[in-house]
Write a protein that holds these residues in place. Structure first.
Motif, PDB file in Angstrom:
ATOM      1  N   TRP A  11       0.821  -1.210   0.000  1.00 40.48           N
ATOM      2  CA  TRP A  11       0.000   0.000   0.000  1.00 40.48           C
ATOM      3  C   TRP A  11       0.865   1.275   0.000  1.00 40.48           C
ATOM      4  N   GLY A  58     -14.689 -11.326  -5.936  1.00 39.65           N
ATOM      5  CA  GLY A  58     -13.810 -11.582  -4.787  1.00 39.65           C
ATOM      6  C   GLY A  58     -12.418 -11.044  -4.948  1.00 39.65           C
ATOM      7  N   GLY A 340     -21.933  -9.528  -5.267  1.00 40.74           N
ATOM      8  CA  GLY A 340     -21.243  -8.646  -4.337  1.00 40.74           C
ATOM      9  C   GLY A 340     -21.108  -9.118  -2.925  1.00 40.74           C
ATOM     10  N   ALA A 371     -10.995 -13.705  -2.313  1.00 42.83           N
ATOM     11  CA  ALA A 371      -9.729 -13.290  -1.690  1.00 42.83           C
ATOM     12  C   ALA A 371      -8.698 -14.411  -1.754  1.00 42.83           C
TER      13      ALA A 371
END
Ligand SMILES: Nc1ncnc2c1ncn2[C@@H]1O[C@H](COP(=O)(O)OP(=O)(O)OP(=O)(O)O)[C@@H](O)[C@H]1O
Length: 624
Positions: A11, A58, A340, A371
């Motif tokens: 990030w 996902g 979703g 994920a």
């Protein structure tokens, strides 16, 4: 489960940098690296670019718009006034709006940070939402089109209280669904109410390719972000997560229930399943059936569909996602839970029927294998024409394997389940026979399924004339084929009508059964009186002496019926009186009254003495 989420850098490598509180929150979430869609979309969206983002289910699209919204609003020089909003997120379902709102809540804990509000209707009135808006003064609104339209534009005499002139970001999540016909007018009303100087982001796993839709939403020189997935082995591009294994079972319509039970009972590791049915009525019906089948004893079964009231929907949804993974659990649902929803630990998706909209297929499958986790999706297809659907999916880059869960073909075991509980469909019929409500629900489910089948987008694959409705009805455990246009002149050897005395077929629910009996007795009473009148008319031709006499008698009858019928209809509610007795009592009483009338006439003409009349009448009255 092993996580093989494709990572795309940390990030802190993002430009412009993320705020410290955002980085801290991501760290507490355990998200050490970005996903590809986040690494691609966040910088663009933060640099004031309109984006159209397509990435498999996902893959982390939610944070790809949540983080830019938070960063944009926290970096504003001028704070928004209480009645102004800076961002608007629109989703097609309440559950999805609730889920996105909960993600915002994770990042916006500090009261000094921008505020957000959930606008979905269902449990609150528009006035509640207006009061909450005035009280909280949210900077971000997340909601479904209908209630958002009412709040932003006003409804009837209720004026809008929201000022959108400072709005900076509009997000359409599951954008292709929102741009479908279903929401178009509402969406247009909302969009025309927003400032043109804004950022717009469209997000979906199945993004619309029609430029007209994109321009309609007011995007200008948008950037399209498409995150592709390759099959781990063949390296072919695919539209579903690499960790998702999609299988297909081809079977007869009446074997679907047996297949469902076999899949669930044979899976050793899978715990949480989502089972997609075609319609709300099918979910309601099969929920009742599955909860009564001994083959699924010990498995917690839940149902969810769009016709349930919001409170019950939310409660069901929350209870399912919070279930521990120690025992098996099923969520029977319609496509309200297709897009979703990020339900943790869903191991397997079972589609009892393909969806009408082929785009929904990958969304349904995408409730698992999220994920980077592994997941399995199984589709049940009817043997024959429907098998073409496998190639149809492959053309859409959705790889599907043919599974070997084929039931034995020989007829006597076709609907017998391995678990040795005898003939499954006979069990279902016995369950239906025990409660008339299930007969009603099963018929409604069957009718809704037939109607559903005629509305497939891929209508050249799903043709009603190719579907053996007799086998479908058998698979639904129906006792008889319903009267419906699609079955007019329909003949089948694959459905055996079960004869049942509909007058005696009872509801398990006592109050419903009482109402049914009342209706039955009224119908019988009316029938008895009508047949009595017809019989008499035949005995006495019009204008004859006897017809005149009868007319006079009928006048007395009408007077009697008005008074007596009220009494007997009142009495009818007494539990010890069955409907047939009501007719008998009316009949007996009627004879006595006719006898009284004859004696009164004789007394009047002096044919009998008063003592004799009273004796006759007095003796009768002791018979009650
Ligand atoms: N960078 C990340 N690292 C690890 N997990 C992540 C990351 N970003 C998101 N996730 C998790 O991945 C899961 C899927 O995320 P999300 O719901 O945003 O997917 P999606 O692309 O929106 O899916 P869908 O198309 O079904 O809506 C969520 O549980 C989310 O918490």
């Amino acid at each position: 489960m092993s996580t093989t989420f494709a990572k795309a850098g940390t990030w802190d490598s993002l430009e412009p940098k993320l705020s410290p509180f955002v980085l801290e929150t991501l760290a507490t979430l355990g998200f050490s690296e970005m996903t590809p869609v986040q690494a691609s979309a966040i910088p663009l969206f933060m640099k004031n670019k309109d984006v159209v983002v397509e990435a498999v289910t996902g893959s982390g699209k939610t944070l790809a718009f949540v983080i830019p919204i938070i960063e944009k609003l926290t970096s504003r020089k001028k704070r928004l006034a209480k009645n102004e909003i800076g961002a608007l997120v629109i989703t097609p379902t309440r559950e999805l709006a609730q889920q996105i709102s909960s993600v915002f809540s994770i990042f916006l804990k500090d009261p000094s940070l921008p505020k957000h509000a959930l606008i979905i209707g269902g449990t609150t009135t528009l006035h509640d939402d207006i009061a909450e808006f005035k009280e909280l003064g949210p900077d971000i609104l997340i909601g479904t089109p209908g209630r958002l339209q009412d709040l932003l534009i006003g409804k009837g005499s209720t004026k809008s209280v929201v000022n959108t002139k400072e709005l900076e970001i509009l997000v359409l999540d599951e954008a292709d669904r929102l741009l479908d016909m279903g929401f178009s007018q509402t969406l247009d009303n909302i969009i025309t109410h927003l400032p043109k100087q804004r950022r717009t982001g469209l997000f979906s796993a199945t993004m619309t390719d029609s430029i007209s839709e994109v321009i309609r939403v007011g995007l200008r020189n948008q950037v399209k972000v498409v995150v592709k997935v390759e099959d781990i082995i063949s390296k072919d591009e695919q539209r579903t997560p690499a960790t998702l294994d999609i299988g297909c079972i081809v079977c007869e319509p009446h074997q679907k229930l047996a297949q469902l039970i076999r899949i669930i009972n044979r899976e050793k590791t899978a715990r949480k399943y989502i089972v997609y049915y075609a319609t709300c009525a099918c979910v309601d019906y099969f929920y009742k059936i599955l909860t009564k089948l001994p083959q699924l004893k010990g498995i917690s079964i839940h149902s969810l569909h769009g016709k349930m009231d919001t409170k019950r929907r939310t409660a069901t949804y929350q209870s399912f996602i919070n279930l521990p993974t120690t025992s098996k659990a099923l969520l029977l649902c319609t496509d309200v839970a297709a897009r979703g929803l990020d339900m943790p630990d869903v191991d397997s998706i079972i589609q009892m029927d393909p969806p009408q909209d082929p785009k929904v297929f990958s969304h349904r499958c995408g409730r698992t294998a999220r994920a980077g986790k592994k997941g399995k999706a199984i589709l049940l297809l009817v043997k024959g024409r429907e098998e073409v659907y496998i190639d149809f999916l492959k053309i859409r880059k959705i790889p599907v394997r043919l599974l070997s869960y084929i039931l034995p073909d020989n007829s006597e075991t076709q609907d017998t389940v391995d678990e040795g509980n005898g003939n499954l469909l006979k069990q279902v019929q016995d369950i239906v026979l025990a409660d008339r409500d299930l007969h009603d629900k099963g018929t409604k489910a069957f009718v809704s399924y037939v109607r559903f089948y005629t509305k497939h987008d891929a209508s050249y694959i799903f043709r009603l004339k190719d579907l053996d409705l007799g086998k479908v009805a058998k698979g639904y455990g129906l006792l008889r084929l319903p009267k419906m246009p699609e079955l007019k002149d329909y003949k089948t050897n694959n459905f055996e009508e079960f004869t049942v005395d509909m007058d005696e077929y009872k509801y398990a629910d006592k109050s419903r059964e009482k109402k049914r009996r009342q209706k039955l007795s009224e119908k019988n009473l009316k029938y008895a009186m009508q047949s009595d009148k017809i019989y008499k008319r035949r005995q006495h031709p019009k204008g004859s002496w006897s017809a005149k006499k009868l007319a006079k008698q009928r006048k007395v009858e009408r007077k009697f019926k008005k008074t007596r019928k009220k009494e007997f209809l009142k009495k009818r509610n007494a539990d010890d009186m069955m409907s047939s007795n009501v007719i008998d009592v009316v009949g007996d009483e009627w004879e006595e009254l006719q006898k009284e009338e004859r004696l009164a006439k004789k007394l009047k003409k002096g044919k009998i003495k008063k003592e004799e009349y009273e004796k006759e009448i007095g003796l009768n009255n002791n018979l009650d």
